[in-house]
Design a protein around this motif. Structure first.
Motif: not given
Length: 527
Positions: A369-379, A392-394, A400-409
């Protein structure tokens, strides 16, 4: 050696988690982190996406209260940290960006992957240090890292070649210090007996503990700790309007920003408004508040508290009855609100719906809630889950905005995390605002809704997540009754914008009328 000094001071500052996005110029730091991981001194995460890496470290710092470090190489890698650092500043979270740089003499020469990294993450920083590895000393680092008590810090270190070690980096493995104990905030001045409400939002994980006066109603956002207190008022944004004529004083604690009715209440110029000086600064959207250093002492007003609580209970019951008529995003949010455990809520409709319908004190909600953006929610949720199981609920756009964070290393254990995606076919939050009105229907889908053609379930399966697709509230509640287990839970709704808007308006109207009846006011007191 500079790398040994850097990590020794980081661990002395309480760092336990390091998130690394690999690169060549940051290789000295990568070798140091790997050596510490082998010794068991740090918890190391390796991510390919610097933007996601920044939010992963932010989530860990948010959950643990310890400083967390994200390491990147030079160039655009540093710029990708800006969203996470900005959120950390406005949430006063101890996030440390440790960025590798080319030698300062190369700036402005057109040298490869070289730019002006100092200042790139500011001015929203608690501290910044730009230094070459050759000139760095422990005192400089200690002073810069001390500023994590107030928020994020940027350490930009220039490395010249060679970038690989010739032997062990650490003569002795450093140990992470325990973070300082969270202090109790001192009692403030004693105030008169005006009818008072406290508006509570999220606070820094390192902020002093605040004692809330008994007998004073609290309008708490889902991510505020005060939501668990017995004087927290359900459906507080509805009650804010219903009790408008009776409120004589407002005290703002933390960073409440979620709803327009609460913002209007905080901005009143006809009553006394007080804002507590929380990091990184007081919340005072109407510029009408007097700033206080600590929560004042207040006399309980049991009658006023009971009227606020009764209005909230009536509003909540009316809303829940209306929501129960069909399974839609509001109903899915009600299931979330009734679930136990730790949740991270995305900055879209879901947190507003939970705010409207939450009653279960066993659920703990977090949000950016600092800037209340959708950025990086999954991460961010993944980072939080390093400290314990998280759901996490979204919305679908947040996903889709953070879909790259789905992929584990590969080779890294994944935390206990579930993702609930409420797919309403695009930016449904805008449908509840003025942009969703009928007169804007010809442009709404084009420039606000932004539907996506992606396959959410397919993306989840491809990234190795177990996918669950419940068909109704009972099935969703049953799934959420089990512990988080690396599942992607998808509920999909495809409804016309006008239908969505009308549904939300009906729920809000039913709640407003119920609260007004109990409060003894008109349903439009604040208009």
């Amino acid at each position: 050696m500079a790398v040994a000094t850097i990590f020794t001071e980081l661990l002395a500052a309480g760092v336990r988690t390091v998130v690394l996005a690999p690169g060549s110029r940051s290789a000295p730091l990568a070798y140091g982190a790997a050596e510490l991981e082998r010794a068991g001194a740090i918890d190391l995460r390796v991510e390919t996406d610097e933007r996601a890496a920044g939010f992963t470290a932010l989530g860990e710092a948010k959950a643990s209260g310890r400083p967390a470090v994200v390491i990147t190489t030079s160039g655009t890698a540093v710029a990708n940290l800006h969203p996470a650092m900005a959120e950390a500043f406005h949430s006063a979270i101890p996030l440390i960006a440790l960025t590798a740089d080319r030698p300062a003499a190369l700036r402005g020469t057109g040298a490869n992957q070289t730019t002006w990294q100092p200042g790139m993450l500011g001015p929203a920083l608690a501290g910044e240090l730009d230094v070459s590895a050759e000139d760095l000393d422990a005192t400089q680092l200690r002073l810069a890292l001390g500023k994590t008590a107030f928020g994020p810090v940027h350490l930009n270190v220039s490395f010249a070649e060679p970038l690989h070690p010739s032997g062990p980096i650490f003569a002795e493995i450093p140990v992470a210090a325990d973070p300082p104990a969270v202090a109790d905030e001192p009692a403030g001045e004693e105030l008169d007996g005006r009818r008072t409400v406290i508006i509570a939002g999220p606070r820094s994980p390192r902020a002093p503990r605040r004692n809330m006066p008994a007998g004073i109603p609290i309008f708490a956002e889902p991510a505020a700790d005060e939501r668990h207190l017995p004087q927290a008022v359900p459906a507080s944004r509805i009650v804010a309007d219903a009790m408008w004529p009776d409120i004589e004083r407002v005290i703002i604690s933390g960073h409440p920003t979620l709803s327009r009715p609460i913002t209007r209440l905080m901005s009143r110029d006809d009553i006394e408004v007080l804002a507590l000086d929380d990091m990184p600064g007081p919340t005072n959207p109407g510029r009408v508040a007097t700033i206080l250093g600590a929560m004042p002492q207040l006399a309980a007003d049991d009658d006023f508290l009971e009227r606020c609580l009764a209005a909230g209970r009536a509003a909540s019951q009316a809303g829940r009855q209306e929501v129960a008529t069909r399974f839609d995003p509001l109903a899915a949010a009600r299931v979330v609100a009734d679930s136990s455990g730790t949740w991270f809520l995305g900055a879209s409709n879901v947190i507003r719906d939970v705010d409207l319908l939450a009653e279960n004190p066993d659920a703990t909600f977090h949000a950016s809630r600092g800037l209340a953006g959708i950025d990086g929610t999954i991460a961010t949720a993944r980072g939080m889950a390093r400290s314990g199981p998280v759901r996490a609920a979204m919305g679908d756009l947040t996903f889709f905005h953070d879909a790259s964070s789905l992929l584990p290393t590969a080779g890294q254990a994944e935390p206990e995390l579930d993702l609930l995606v409420i797919d309403d076919g695009g930016g449904g939050i805008f449908a509840s605002l003025e942009h969703g009105q009928e007169r804007y229907a010809d442009v709404f889908d084009r420039v606000f809704r932004t539907r996506r053609n992606g396959d959410i379930a397919g993306l989840g399966r491809a990234a190795g997540w177990q996918v669950e697709i419940p068909s109704g509230e009972d099935e969703l509640a049953d799934i959420l009754s089990a512990p988080p287990a690396h599942r992607l839970i998808l509920v999909s709704f495809d409804e016309d914008t006008a239908v969505v808007r009308a549904r939300r308006e009906r729920v809000t109207e039913a709640m407003t009328e119920a609260a007004a009846r109990v409060a003894g006011t008109s349903a439009s007191s604040a208009s």
